[in-house]
Structure formats: structure tokens, C-alpha cells
Design an enzyme around this catalytic site. Sequence first.
Site, PDB file in Angstrom:
ATOM      1  N   SER A  85       7.860   4.311   3.150  1.00 50.35           N
ATOM      2  CA  SER A  85       8.043   3.038   2.444  1.00 50.35           C
ATOM      3  C   SER A  85       6.875   2.843   1.495  1.00 50.35           C
ATOM      4  O   SER A  85       5.724   2.809   1.930  1.00 50.35           O
ATOM      5  CB  SER A  85       8.066   1.878   3.432  1.00 50.35           C
ATOM      6  OG  SER A  85       9.126   2.062   4.322  1.00 50.35           O
ATOM      7  N   GLU A 125       2.378  -0.325   0.300  1.00 49.93           N
ATOM      8  CA  GLU A 125       2.032  -0.046   1.696  1.00 49.93           C
ATOM      9  C   GLU A 125       0.977   1.057   1.855  1.00 49.93           C
ATOM     10  O   GLU A 125      -0.012   0.863   2.548  1.00 49.93           O
ATOM     11  CB  GLU A 125       3.297   0.309   2.488  1.00 49.93           C
ATOM     12  CG  GLU A 125       3.011   0.414   3.968  1.00 49.93           C
ATOM     13  CD  GLU A 125       4.078   1.149   4.733  1.00 49.93           C
ATOM     14  OE1 GLU A 125       5.069   0.516   5.105  1.00 49.93           O
ATOM     15  OE2 GLU A 125       3.919   2.357   4.959  1.00 49.93           O
ATOM     16  N   ARG A 138       2.185  -4.106  10.010  1.00 51.99           N
ATOM     17  CA  ARG A 138       1.584  -3.065   9.159  1.00 51.99           C
ATOM     18  C   ARG A 138       0.119  -3.369   8.831  1.00 51.99           C
ATOM     19  O   ARG A 138      -0.340  -3.163   7.714  1.00 51.99           O
ATOM     20  CB  ARG A 138       2.364  -2.924   7.838  1.00 51.99           C
ATOM     21  CG  ARG A 138       3.766  -2.472   7.979  1.00 51.99           C
ATOM     22  CD  ARG A 138       3.862  -1.070   8.583  1.00 51.99           C
ATOM     23  NE  ARG A 138       5.254  -0.730   8.767  1.00 51.99           N
ATOM     24  CZ  ARG A 138       5.974  -1.127   9.807  1.00 51.99           C
ATOM     25  NH1 ARG A 138       5.418  -1.828  10.786  1.00 51.99           N
ATOM     26  NH2 ARG A 138       7.242  -0.807   9.903  1.00 51.99           N
TER      27      ARG A 138
HETATM   28  C1  FAD Z   1       8.770  10.137   5.175  1.00 50.59           C
HETATM   29  C2  FAD Z   1       7.812   9.096   5.729  1.00 50.59           C
HETATM   30  C3  FAD Z   1       8.270   8.144   6.631  1.00 50.59           C
HETATM   31  C4  FAD Z   1       7.402   7.177   7.158  1.00 50.59           C
HETATM   32  N1  FAD Z   1       7.901   6.249   8.037  1.00 50.59           N
HETATM   33  C5  FAD Z   1       7.094   5.287   8.537  1.00 50.59           C
HETATM   34  C6  FAD Z   1       7.603   4.299   9.453  1.00 50.59           C
HETATM   35  O1  FAD Z   1       8.772   4.314   9.819  1.00 50.59           O
HETATM   36  N2  FAD Z   1       6.753   3.347   9.900  1.00 50.59           N
HETATM   37  C7  FAD Z   1       5.438   3.318   9.537  1.00 50.59           C
HETATM   38  O2  FAD Z   1       4.738   2.416   9.996  1.00 50.59           O
HETATM   39  N3  FAD Z   1       4.923   4.231   8.683  1.00 50.59           N
HETATM   40  C8  FAD Z   1       5.702   5.213   8.179  1.00 50.59           C
HETATM   41  N4  FAD Z   1       5.209   6.139   7.290  1.00 50.59           N
HETATM   42  C9  FAD Z   1       3.788   6.059   6.885  1.00 50.59           C
HETATM   43  C10 FAD Z   1       2.833   7.013   7.648  1.00 50.59           C
HETATM   44  O3  FAD Z   1       3.540   8.094   8.183  1.00 50.59           O
HETATM   45  C11 FAD Z   1       2.088   6.309   8.775  1.00 50.59           C
HETATM   46  O4  FAD Z   1       1.360   5.229   8.257  1.00 50.59           O
HETATM   47  C12 FAD Z   1       1.127   7.248   9.514  1.00 50.59           C
HETATM   48  O5  FAD Z   1       0.643   6.608  10.669  1.00 50.59           O
HETATM   49  C13 FAD Z   1      -0.051   7.704   8.670  1.00 50.59           C
HETATM   50  O6  FAD Z   1      -0.780   8.658   9.429  1.00 50.59           O
HETATM   51  P1  FAD Z   1      -1.620   9.784   8.713  1.00 50.59           P
HETATM   52  O7  FAD Z   1      -2.364  10.529   9.757  1.00 50.59           O
HETATM   53  O8  FAD Z   1      -0.755  10.597   7.802  1.00 50.59           O
HETATM   54  O9  FAD Z   1      -2.600   8.865   7.856  1.00 50.59           O
HETATM   55  P2  FAD Z   1      -3.338   9.208   6.474  1.00 50.59           P
HETATM   56  O10 FAD Z   1      -2.409   9.090   5.329  1.00 50.59           O
HETATM   57  O11 FAD Z   1      -4.108  10.469   6.604  1.00 50.59           O
HETATM   58  O12 FAD Z   1      -4.339   7.981   6.433  1.00 50.59           O
HETATM   59  C14 FAD Z   1      -3.848   6.659   6.222  1.00 50.59           C
HETATM   60  C15 FAD Z   1      -5.022   5.692   6.334  1.00 50.59           C
HETATM   61  O13 FAD Z   1      -5.519   5.711   7.654  1.00 50.59           O
HETATM   62  C16 FAD Z   1      -6.870   6.118   7.689  1.00 50.59           C
HETATM   63  N5  FAD Z   1      -7.040   7.024   8.831  1.00 50.59           N
HETATM   64  C17 FAD Z   1      -6.289   8.123   9.132  1.00 50.59           C
HETATM   65  N6  FAD Z   1      -6.726   8.695  10.270  1.00 50.59           N
HETATM   66  C18 FAD Z   1      -7.765   7.942  10.699  1.00 50.59           C
HETATM   67  C19 FAD Z   1      -8.651   8.020  11.808  1.00 50.59           C
HETATM   68  N7  FAD Z   1      -8.577   8.998  12.716  1.00 50.59           N
HETATM   69  N8  FAD Z   1      -9.606   7.065  11.922  1.00 50.59           N
HETATM   70  C20 FAD Z   1      -9.733   6.074  11.010  1.00 50.59           C
HETATM   71  N9  FAD Z   1      -8.918   5.943   9.936  1.00 50.59           N
HETATM   72  C21 FAD Z   1      -7.951   6.872   9.780  1.00 50.59           C
HETATM   73  C22 FAD Z   1      -7.133   6.809   6.375  1.00 50.59           C
HETATM   74  O14 FAD Z   1      -8.495   6.696   5.997  1.00 50.59           O
HETATM   75  C23 FAD Z   1      -6.205   6.076   5.451  1.00 50.59           C
HETATM   76  O15 FAD Z   1      -6.808   4.885   4.995  1.00 50.59           O
HETATM   77  C24 FAD Z   1       6.047   7.146   6.762  1.00 50.59           C
HETATM   78  C25 FAD Z   1       5.570   8.121   5.850  1.00 50.59           C
HETATM   79  C26 FAD Z   1       6.443   9.088   5.341  1.00 50.59           C
HETATM   80  C27 FAD Z   1       5.927  10.125   4.382  1.00 50.59           C
END
Ligand code: FAD
Length: 342
Positions: free
Chosen positions: A242, A338, A168
Site C-alpha cells: 500500500s 505509507e 500503521r
Molecule cells: C507486496 C507488499 C505487500 C505488503 N502488505 C502489507 C500489509 O498487508 N500490511 C502492512 O502493514 N504492511 C504491508 N507491506 C509493507 C511492509 O511489508 C511492512 O511494513 C514490513 O513490515 C516492512 O518490513 P521490512 O523489514 O521490509 O522493513 P524495511 O522496509 O526494511 O524498513 C521499514 C522501516 O522500518 C525500519 N526498520 C526496519 N527494520 C528495523 C529494525 N530491526 N529496527 C528498527 N527499525 C527497523 C527502517 O529503518 C524503515 O524506516 C507490504 C509491502 C509489500 C511490498
Amino acid sequence: MSAMDIHQQVPLKNYTTMRLGGSAAYFAEAHTAEDVATLHRTANAQHLPIFVLGGGSNTIVRDEGFAGLIVHIKILGFEVLADDIYSMTIKIGAGENWDKVVERTVVSNLSGIEALSAIPGTAGGAPVQNIGAYGQELADTLVSLEAYDTTTSQIVTLQNADCQFAYRSSIFREAETGRYIITSITLKLSKNLPNPPFYEALQRYFDERKVTIFTQQVVRDAVIDIRRDKLPNPIEFPNAGSFFKNAIIEDWQLHDLKKQYPDAPSYEMSDGRFKIPTGWLIEQTGFKGQVLHGMRIHDKNALVLINHEATGYADLAAARQEIVDAVYGKFRIPIEQEPLEL
Ligand SMILES: Cc1cc2nc3c(=O)[nH]c(=O)nc-3n(C[C@H](O)[C@H](O)[C@H](O)COP(=O)(O)OP(=O)(O)OC[C@H]3O[C@@H](n4cnc5c(N)ncnc54)[C@H](O)[C@@H]3O)c2cc1C
């Protein structure tokens, strides 16, 4: 990119799955890498900080919101770069929906990300915390990525090793927070069928159902089914997956823990330390299923906090503190959040 495309006072609860917190002073969509560069220049000229947002599924917004420019990544693309009898290499736009990407590769009989099914968010958000689930993590298949480097104002290519992937964690979350705006990721996926033995919970699921023929689709369907029960759909129950990372402890700490709690689950890591499921630690505090300051600790998975009726970030912070203190009080193990905070 005209100034018209930059919106003002945009409530960020509408763009994050936890659905709380304040507004962004400025907010714009980037559909191309060039848009990213233009928005960066615009923000710099106004001395505004930038925050990159993908699907908002791992971001928590504070009540005061963000006094800078949110760059909402909408860059699309799915391009086959190489294709041979063993593998396919694909370049994916950072704004693509991650699960749609997984679905598309699974339908094409490609292996490597099928266990990462149903994780919300974007392809560009995936490397930030090196998403992982059911025995796979993004680092296993990511070859390289392209990003806009805000320190040099150039598009750069980072190889897998440059990203410093760990559990992570990556350079984007730790050493170089906020420096790179990821515009695309390149994955190399295998044409082999997935092979048992699978990750414990997945293997148990197959054994119980006497499944013995494994395809990418079989694994994807199983993962979706298992997750349905443990991870509430954020559309109905606002959450960020998480909420805490699993705890990593030393050998001697495990020894102490097992003396008092012989049933404590633990997984040895490659560096000799041990991963303790934080969901188990929280469960032992008796909080599972309860509502603290408007935040519900999910009754099927104590690692997940659901925004039940929190009035804002302050409620979330109060609930978090109670949980962290209770776990520390009982086990002397510090636990870490997280999702990232804006
Ligand atoms: C129901 C649920 C289940 C989940 N299950 C898992 C799981 O099983 N495993 C897991 O690892 N995670 C899980 N997650 C967490 C999450 O889905 C992941 O971390 C996902 O990759 C976040 O992507 P996002 O585009 O929504 O990021 P955001 O929330 O939009 O951003 C997260 C971070 O990444 C940065 N960021 C986003 N896009 C970019 C980019 N293009 N360039 C640079 N920085 C960027 C942002 O600035 C921020 O700091 C879960 C979340 C939920 C709600």
C-alpha cells in the site's frame, strides 16, 4: 566487526522492493546485537548517520541515496520462552523473514498472526508500522521487543505499551524515529483455533466457498489466495505494498462525503473517527490502471503503485503529487504516504 565488512557505494535499489533511488555511502550486515553496537560505534566515530534496513519492503530511497551507514539486519533466531496449554511465547530474531515466521507458527497450530501471512519484510520491521491485515495487527500479539538504544548505547527491552502502537504507527515511526534498532521481538500466540466472524473480505471468501472449519492453516491459505490477486509480487512488479495509508476523517467530514457520494465506503474506528479506503478515493479520480511518470496505479488495487518504468525517485514523487492533488481536489481529504523514506 572488521572494516572489511563495510561496503561502499552500494545501490539501494537492490535492497528495496520499489527498486529505485541512489546508493548508500556505506553498507554493512549485522548478524548479532553486538554487531549492531559495533556498527553504531563505528558510524559515530566517523560522524555518519545510520539507517536500519530490513527487507526494504516499506522503504523508498531518494535519488541522492544515503550519505551514511546502512545497517542491514540479519539477526536470526526462533526461541520458545514459555509454553503452556493455552499459549506459547516465542522470541524471534529481527532479521528473520516475517512470512517464514508466520508459516512456522501456523504449522505449530498457533493463532494470532495467521492473517498477517505473505507480508514481505523482516520480523524487526514488523513493529515499526505495526503491520496489519485482515483484522489482525502485530500489536495484538507482541509482548515486548529488544532493541539497541542509540541514545544510551544500551540494549533495552520495550513492553508492548512502550511501543505506542496505533494504526500503521508506533514510537519507532513517530516519536522516536531512528532511536531504536530492534534486535528481537517476543510474541505470545494462542493455542485456540481461529474463530469466526472474520474480517469482512476473509469472511466473504469463506462464505463463498462454504468453508466452516477453521484452522490457522485454513486462514493462512485464504489470506495468501486473496492477497495474490490484490498485491503484485514485488519480484515481478516492484512495489512497496500500500503506497498510501487509509484516510482517517471526522464525523462531520464523513457527513459531507456521504452527501455527495452516498456509496463511499467507511469504517467506524474505536475513537469515533472513520477510516475511508484510500484505494476507493484514488479510484474515483480515474487513475486506476494508468501509468503516471513511469509509475503504474495497480488495476486491481489503486492503493498500490508499481514501478513500471520510472527513471528514479523524481518520477515517483511526480506521480505521488498528481494522485495526492487529484484526491484532495475532489474530496478535500489529504492522503499520506505509507512507506518511509530514507
Ligand atoms: C507486496 C507488499 C505487500 C505488503 N502488505 C502489507 C500489509 O498487508 N500490511 C502492512 O502493514 N504492511 C504491508 N507491506 C509493507 C511492509 O511489508 C511492512 O511494513 C514490513 O513490515 C516492512 O518490513 P521490512 O523489514 O521490509 O522493513 P524495511 O522496509 O526494511 O524498513 C521499514 C522501516 O522500518 C525500519 N526498520 C526496519 N527494520 C528495523 C529494525 N530491526 N529496527 C528498527 N527499525 C527497523 C527502517 O529503518 C524503515 O524506516 C507490504 C509491502 C509489500 C511490498
